[in-house]
Motif scaffolding. Structure first.
Motif, PDB file in Angstrom:
ATOM      1  N   GLU A  92      -4.660 -29.715  32.227  1.00  0.00           N
ATOM      2  CA  GLU A  92      -5.759 -29.604  31.266  1.00  0.00           C
ATOM      3  C   GLU A  92      -5.242 -29.742  29.841  1.00  0.00           C
ATOM      4  O   GLU A  92      -5.881 -30.382  28.997  1.00  0.00           O
ATOM      5  N   ARG A  95      -4.608 -33.413  29.183  1.00  0.00           N
ATOM      6  CA  ARG A  95      -5.866 -34.141  28.924  1.00  0.00           C
ATOM      7  C   ARG A  95      -6.290 -33.964  27.471  1.00  0.00           C
ATOM      8  O   ARG A  95      -6.673 -34.923  26.786  1.00  0.00           O
ATOM      9  N   GLU A 111      -4.077 -35.902  37.505  1.00  0.00           N
ATOM     10  CA  GLU A 111      -3.716 -34.556  37.936  1.00  0.00           C
ATOM     11  C   GLU A 111      -3.488 -34.603  39.437  1.00  0.00           C
ATOM     12  O   GLU A 111      -4.415 -34.868  40.212  1.00  0.00           O
TER      13      GLU A 111
END
Length: 219
Positions: A92, A95, A111
Protein backbone atom coordinates in the motif's frame (compact mmCIF):
# COMPACT_ATOMS: atom_id res chain seq x y z
CA UNK A 1 19.07 11.17 -15.13
CA UNK A 2 20.25 12.75 -11.92
CA UNK A 3 20.57 16.38 -13.04
CA UNK A 4 16.88 16.86 -13.71
CA UNK A 5 15.07 14.53 -11.30
CA UNK A 6 11.37 15.50 -11.29
CA UNK A 7 10.29 17.28 -8.13
CA UNK A 8 7.56 14.71 -7.49
CA UNK A 9 10.15 11.94 -7.35
CA UNK A 10 12.54 13.90 -5.13
CA UNK A 11 9.77 14.80 -2.67
CA UNK A 12 8.52 11.20 -2.51
CA UNK A 13 12.06 9.92 -1.97
CA UNK A 14 12.44 12.36 0.92
CA UNK A 15 9.18 11.22 2.49
CA UNK A 16 10.18 7.56 2.23
CA UNK A 17 13.61 8.16 3.76
CA UNK A 18 12.08 10.13 6.64
CA UNK A 19 9.47 7.42 7.23
CA UNK A 20 12.12 4.69 7.21
CA UNK A 21 14.28 6.63 9.68
CA UNK A 22 11.31 7.11 12.01
CA UNK A 23 10.29 3.43 11.86
CA UNK A 24 13.82 2.16 12.35
CA UNK A 25 14.26 4.48 15.34
CA UNK A 26 11.31 2.82 17.06
CA UNK A 27 13.26 -0.43 17.42
CA UNK A 28 10.21 -2.50 16.50
CA UNK A 29 11.09 -5.28 14.07
CA UNK A 30 7.65 -5.28 12.50
CA UNK A 31 7.93 -1.60 11.63
CA UNK A 32 11.48 -1.50 10.34
CA UNK A 33 11.71 -0.69 6.66
CA UNK A 34 15.06 -1.24 4.93
CA UNK A 35 15.75 1.23 2.12
CA UNK A 36 18.48 1.47 -0.48
CA UNK A 37 21.03 4.21 0.11
CA UNK A 38 21.21 7.09 -2.40
CA UNK A 39 24.54 5.68 -3.66
CA UNK A 40 23.02 2.23 -4.18
CA UNK A 41 19.95 3.70 -5.85
CA UNK A 42 22.02 5.74 -8.28
CA UNK A 43 24.26 2.76 -9.02
CA UNK A 44 21.24 0.60 -9.82
CA UNK A 45 19.87 3.27 -12.14
CA UNK A 46 23.20 3.60 -13.95
CA UNK A 47 23.49 -0.17 -14.33
CA UNK A 48 19.97 -0.45 -15.73
CA UNK A 49 20.53 2.43 -18.14
CA UNK A 50 23.53 0.59 -19.61
CA UNK A 51 21.76 -2.75 -20.08
CA UNK A 52 20.78 -4.22 -23.44
CA UNK A 53 17.23 -3.72 -24.70
CA UNK A 54 14.49 -5.13 -22.50
CA UNK A 55 12.42 -4.43 -19.42
CA UNK A 56 13.43 -4.61 -15.77
CA UNK A 57 12.09 -6.52 -12.77
CA UNK A 58 12.32 -5.95 -9.02
CA UNK A 59 11.48 -8.46 -6.30
CA UNK A 60 10.79 -6.76 -2.99
CA UNK A 61 9.39 -3.29 -3.69
CA UNK A 62 9.28 -2.26 -0.05
CA UNK A 63 8.04 1.31 0.11
CA UNK A 64 9.19 1.96 -3.45
CA UNK A 65 12.42 3.92 -2.97
CA UNK A 66 14.62 1.69 -5.12
CA UNK A 67 11.90 1.57 -7.78
CA UNK A 68 11.93 5.37 -7.98
CA UNK A 69 15.64 5.31 -8.82
CA UNK A 70 15.06 2.58 -11.40
CA UNK A 71 12.14 4.55 -12.85
CA UNK A 72 14.59 7.31 -13.81
CA UNK A 73 16.57 4.83 -15.90
CA UNK A 74 13.39 3.38 -17.40
CA UNK A 75 12.28 6.81 -18.60
CA UNK A 76 15.72 7.57 -20.00
CA UNK A 77 15.91 4.30 -21.95
CA UNK A 78 12.29 3.47 -22.80
CA UNK A 79 11.75 0.53 -20.46
CA UNK A 80 9.14 -0.67 -17.97
CA UNK A 81 9.92 -1.76 -14.42
CA UNK A 82 7.85 -4.72 -13.15
CA UNK A 83 8.05 -4.67 -9.36
CA UNK A 84 6.51 -7.06 -6.83
CA UNK A 85 5.77 -6.79 -3.10
CA UNK A 86 4.08 -9.48 -1.01
CA UNK A 87 3.61 -7.61 2.30
CA UNK A 88 0.23 -5.78 2.24
CA UNK A 89 1.36 -2.78 4.31
CA UNK A 90 4.46 -2.18 2.20
CA UNK A 91 2.45 -2.74 -0.97
CA UNK A 92 0.00 0.00 0.00
CA UNK A 93 2.86 2.37 0.78
CA UNK A 94 4.42 1.57 -2.60
CA UNK A 95 1.13 2.33 -4.40
CA UNK A 96 0.94 5.69 -2.68
CA UNK A 97 4.59 6.40 -3.45
CA UNK A 98 4.28 5.62 -7.15
CA UNK A 99 1.14 7.72 -7.50
CA UNK A 100 2.71 10.65 -5.64
CA UNK A 101 5.93 10.41 -7.66
CA UNK A 102 3.97 10.17 -10.94
CA UNK A 103 5.94 7.20 -12.26
CA UNK A 104 3.09 4.87 -13.22
CA UNK A 105 3.96 5.43 -16.87
CA UNK A 106 7.10 3.33 -16.40
CA UNK A 107 6.35 1.29 -13.25
CA UNK A 108 4.04 -1.75 -13.30
CA UNK A 109 3.39 -2.67 -9.66
CA UNK A 110 1.95 -5.98 -8.47
CA UNK A 111 1.04 -6.92 -4.91
CA UNK A 112 1.87 -10.61 -4.71
CA UNK A 113 4.53 -13.29 -4.84
CA UNK A 114 7.54 -11.96 -6.73
CA UNK A 115 8.75 -15.44 -7.63
CA UNK A 116 5.48 -16.23 -9.38
CA UNK A 117 5.50 -12.82 -11.01
CA UNK A 118 9.04 -13.22 -12.26
CA UNK A 119 8.24 -16.64 -13.69
CA UNK A 120 5.52 -15.04 -15.81
CA UNK A 121 7.66 -12.30 -17.31
CA UNK A 122 9.16 -12.49 -20.81
CA UNK A 123 12.75 -11.63 -21.61
CA UNK A 124 14.41 -9.10 -19.32
CA UNK A 125 17.51 -6.91 -19.35
CA UNK A 126 17.76 -6.33 -15.59
CA UNK A 127 16.52 -7.83 -12.34
CA UNK A 128 16.97 -6.40 -8.83
CA UNK A 129 16.38 -8.90 -6.01
CA UNK A 130 15.73 -7.22 -2.66
CA UNK A 131 13.32 -9.71 -1.12
CA UNK A 132 13.58 -12.33 1.63
CA UNK A 133 17.23 -13.50 1.67
CA UNK A 134 15.92 -17.07 1.82
CA UNK A 135 14.44 -16.59 -1.66
CA UNK A 136 17.53 -15.06 -3.24
CA UNK A 137 18.86 -18.26 -4.81
CA UNK A 138 15.48 -19.24 -6.28
CA UNK A 139 14.90 -15.70 -7.58
CA UNK A 140 18.37 -15.64 -9.14
CA UNK A 141 17.80 -18.96 -10.89
CA UNK A 142 14.44 -17.73 -12.21
CA UNK A 143 15.89 -14.45 -13.43
CA UNK A 144 19.02 -15.72 -15.15
CA UNK A 145 17.41 -17.61 -18.06
CA UNK A 146 15.11 -14.62 -18.68
CA UNK A 147 17.98 -12.17 -18.99
CA UNK A 148 19.38 -11.20 -22.35
CA UNK A 149 23.09 -11.75 -22.89
CA UNK A 150 24.79 -8.87 -21.13
CA UNK A 151 21.81 -8.38 -18.84
CA UNK A 152 22.25 -7.87 -15.11
CA UNK A 153 20.96 -9.58 -11.98
CA UNK A 154 21.59 -7.53 -8.84
CA UNK A 155 21.01 -8.84 -5.33
CA UNK A 156 20.90 -6.68 -2.19
CA UNK A 157 22.81 -8.15 0.73
CA UNK A 158 20.91 -8.23 4.03
CA UNK A 159 22.16 -5.89 6.78
CA UNK A 160 25.15 -7.32 8.64
CA UNK A 161 26.23 -9.64 5.84
CA UNK A 162 30.02 -9.41 5.23
CA UNK A 163 30.89 -8.32 1.72
CA UNK A 164 33.72 -10.87 1.76
CA UNK A 165 31.87 -14.19 1.50
CA UNK A 166 34.79 -16.03 3.10
CA UNK A 167 34.35 -14.07 6.34
CA UNK A 168 31.69 -15.21 8.77
CA UNK A 169 31.27 -11.88 10.52
CA UNK A 170 33.05 -8.66 11.33
CA UNK A 171 35.57 -8.99 14.17
CA UNK A 172 34.51 -7.56 17.50
CA UNK A 173 35.97 -4.15 18.31
CA UNK A 174 36.82 -5.48 21.76
CA UNK A 175 38.81 -8.69 21.43
CA UNK A 176 37.42 -9.80 24.80
CA UNK A 177 33.85 -9.55 23.53
CA UNK A 178 32.26 -12.49 21.77
CA UNK A 179 30.72 -11.26 18.52
CA UNK A 180 26.97 -11.80 18.23
CA UNK A 181 25.69 -14.76 16.29
CA UNK A 182 24.75 -13.86 12.72
CA UNK A 183 21.02 -13.76 11.96
CA UNK A 184 19.31 -16.95 10.89
CA UNK A 185 19.78 -17.64 7.20
CA UNK A 186 23.08 -15.78 6.85
CA UNK A 187 25.03 -19.01 6.34
CA UNK A 188 22.79 -20.12 3.48
CA UNK A 189 22.85 -16.66 1.90
CA UNK A 190 26.65 -16.52 2.17
CA UNK A 191 26.83 -19.88 0.42
CA UNK A 192 24.59 -18.47 -2.33
CA UNK A 193 26.97 -15.52 -2.75
CA UNK A 194 29.98 -17.84 -2.96
CA UNK A 195 28.24 -20.10 -5.50
CA UNK A 196 27.26 -17.09 -7.60
CA UNK A 197 30.80 -15.74 -7.72
CA UNK A 198 31.85 -19.18 -9.01
CA UNK A 199 28.95 -19.43 -11.51
CA UNK A 200 30.32 -19.79 -15.05
CA UNK A 201 27.10 -18.31 -16.47
CA UNK A 202 27.89 -14.84 -15.11
CA UNK A 203 30.64 -12.38 -14.29
CA UNK A 204 30.00 -11.38 -10.69
CA UNK A 205 31.26 -8.91 -8.11
CA UNK A 206 30.11 -7.84 -4.65
CA UNK A 207 30.40 -4.12 -3.97
CA UNK A 208 30.35 -2.43 -0.53
CA UNK A 209 27.55 -0.04 -1.48
CA UNK A 210 24.73 0.37 1.00
CA UNK A 211 24.41 -2.94 2.85
CA UNK A 212 26.27 -4.59 -0.03
CA UNK A 213 25.28 -5.35 -3.61
CA UNK A 214 25.95 -8.46 -5.70
CA UNK A 215 26.10 -7.62 -9.41
CA UNK A 216 26.01 -10.43 -11.99
CA UNK A 217 26.34 -9.92 -15.73
CA UNK A 218 25.08 -12.77 -17.90
CA UNK A 219 27.79 -13.91 -20.30
Amino acid sequence: MFRDIPQAIEVTQGHLKALAAWRNAQGLAGRRMPQVSPEAGKLLALLLAGCPAGDAAELGTGGGLSALWLALACRATGRTLHTFELDPARAELARQSFAAADVLDVVAFTEGDGLKGLAGLPGLAFCFIDADPGQAREAYELALPRLAQGGLACVALPPGMPVNVLVDRKPAEDAQTTPPEPPAGHAAFRRFLFDTEMDARVDAVILPVGTGLLICRKV
